[in-house]
Design a protein around this motif. Structure first.
Motif, short mmCIF file in Angstrom:
data_model
loop_
_atom_site.label_atom_id
_atom_site.label_comp_id
_atom_site.label_asym_id
_atom_site.label_seq_id
_atom_site.Cartn_x
_atom_site.Cartn_y
_atom_site.Cartn_z
N VAL A 163 0.87 -1.18 0.00
CA VAL A 163 0.00 0.00 0.00
C VAL A 163 0.90 1.23 0.00
N PHE A 164 0.38 2.36 -0.47
CA PHE A 164 1.28 3.49 -0.63
C PHE A 164 0.61 4.81 -0.34
N THR A 165 1.40 5.67 0.33
CA THR A 165 0.97 7.03 0.62
C THR A 165 2.23 7.88 0.58
N ARG A 213 2.98 -4.58 2.88
CA ARG A 213 4.14 -3.70 2.93
C ARG A 213 3.63 -2.28 2.73
N GLY A 214 4.22 -1.31 3.37
CA GLY A 214 3.79 0.08 3.19
C GLY A 214 4.88 0.92 2.57
N TYR A 215 4.47 1.87 1.73
CA TYR A 215 5.42 2.82 1.16
C TYR A 215 5.07 4.23 1.62
N VAL A 216 6.10 5.02 1.90
CA VAL A 216 5.92 6.46 2.08
C VAL A 216 6.77 7.14 1.00
N CYS A 264 1.11 -2.95 8.46
CA CYS A 264 2.26 -3.17 7.56
C CYS A 264 3.41 -3.79 8.35
N TYR A 265 3.97 -4.87 7.80
CA TYR A 265 5.10 -5.50 8.50
C TYR A 265 6.38 -4.73 8.27
N GLU A 266 6.36 -3.84 7.26
CA GLU A 266 7.57 -3.11 6.88
C GLU A 266 7.13 -1.82 6.20
N VAL A 267 7.94 -0.78 6.37
CA VAL A 267 7.65 0.48 5.70
C VAL A 267 8.87 0.87 4.87
N GLN A 313 14.16 -2.92 12.15
CA GLN A 313 13.87 -4.14 11.39
C GLN A 313 12.64 -3.96 10.50
N ARG A 314 11.84 -2.94 10.76
CA ARG A 314 10.65 -2.67 9.92
C ARG A 314 10.93 -1.63 8.83
N VAL A 315 12.15 -1.13 8.78
CA VAL A 315 12.45 -0.04 7.83
C VAL A 315 13.14 -0.60 6.59
#
Ligand code: HMG
Ligand code: MG
Length: 306
Positions: A101-103, A140-143, A172-175, A203-205
């Motif tokens: 997913v992304f924002t 997974r998340g995106y910024v 999100c398990y990771e960003v 560890q999530r980055v």
């Protein structure tokens, strides 16, 4: 200096981030072969396509065909981008196991990209995340625009930290922190990663550098020194358009792997097979690879034929 993580997980984003802005038609068979070659090169993650609106991203309108055509290699994950519930339904029908997913950390960019402000897009992500997690998907998340925005200029690290926290809370398990316009330099990248890691844990980055100003490898190294162990990159440096000023692709995966292996860090990736894959997709697009290792391979082949 902090000890570097011994193993680095490389997330290959070429088939999605790399191809999404190509204006020339790329047929599904070429995309499928690209993805299969990347998984054969033992990339642990190949972001395969996007289930976004084909009105917004026509190049990835064949997401269903592409996913139906690939060989799913055990040991490789194939996440896809999902912007809304419609995208989630399509991804589930296609048998996807992981979505992204992304924002963004910029209101203006987010409006241009998903037609919503940051809060609204995080609400949408919340709507997607609940059923996705229920269906057993990983998220997974995106910024985007974490180190600067083409419309707003400076972006506050506090906003990035807040958005990363909210993505984590959404499941999100990771960003992945996206330097969308490749504007960051190592000290800024390191400072941002430290701030985000203090909030959600290193560890999530993950980090995601576009290489517009040639800073991406240096930025990656600065982030590895902060403990980051997941790095996004794009085979052949795909992305953007070589004829459009300022629009360039991600850090090239070949050059990233070369640096990591040279430093004794494990990735599991077969670099020779990856370079061949970069040459394959560059030929298909009718251009030279942007990666330095690809360029060396092209020169070596030309000298062999003299
Ligand atoms: P919208 O126009 O506000 O929404 O777009 P809408 O609901 O009015 O939909 C518009 C049309 O798209 C409608 O069709 C919908 O049915 C259809 P019409 O009625 O006009 O024929 N539609 C869909 N069709 C298929 N699948 C769907 C879907 N959703 C709507 N999922 C929306 C809002 C979010 C949909 C749109 O803005 C969009 O798709 N944006 C995606 C943009 C994108 O993919 N950008 C690139 C990825 S992000 C990135 O590259 C950054 C990253 O790499 C990190 C970094 O570098 O920073 C991740
Ligand atoms: Mg990107």
């Amino acid at each position: 200096m902090t000890a570097l993580p011994e193993k680095i997980r490389v997330v290959e984003v070429g088939p999605r981030d790399g191809l999404q802005s190509e204006t020339q038609l790329i047929d599904s068979a070429t995309k499928i072969e690209l993805i299969n070659r990347l998984s054969s090169a033992r990339l642990p993650v190949v972001e395969a396509t996007s289930f976004v609106s084909p009105r917004w991203i026509p190049q990835l309108a064949d997401a269903e065909e592409v996913l139906a055509g690939i060989d799913r290699r055990p040991g490789t994950d194939y996440p896809v981008l999902v912007p809304n519930l419609r995208g989630l339904e399509r991804a589930l029908s296609a048998g996807v196991r992981e979505i992204a997913v992304f924002t963004a950390a910029s209101e203006a960019f987010n409006r241009k990209n998903v037609n919503a402000g940051i809060d609204e897009s995080l609400d949408r992500i919340g709507e997607i995340a609940a059923p996705a997690l229920k269906a057993g998907l990983r998220i997974r998340g995106y910024v985007s625009c974490v180190l600067g925005c083409p419309y707003e200029g400076r972006v506050s690290p506090d906003v990035v930290v807040d958005v990363a926290r909210r993505l984590t809370q959404a499941g999100c398990y990771e960003v992945s922190l996206g330097d969308t316009i490749g504007i960051g330099t190592p000290a800024a990248a390191r400072g941002l990663v430290d701030a985000v890691a203090a909030e959600i844990g290193v560890q999530r980055v993950a980090v995601h550098f576009h290489d517009t100003r040639g800073q991406a490898l240096a930025n990656v190294l600065a982030c590895l020194q902060a403990g980051v162990a997941t790095v996004d990159a794009s085979v052949a440096g795909l992305g953007g358009c070589p004829y459009a000023r300022g629009a360039t692709g991600n850090l090239a995966t070949e050059d990233l792997i070369y640096m990591l292996h040279g430093m004794g860090l494990e990735t599991g990736v077969d670099l020779d097979a990856l370079i061949e894959t970069g040459l394959f997709i560059s030929r298909a697009l009718g251009r030279h690879p942007v990666s330095r290792l690809g360029q060396i391979a092209v020169l070596a082949a030309e000298q062999d034929t003299i």
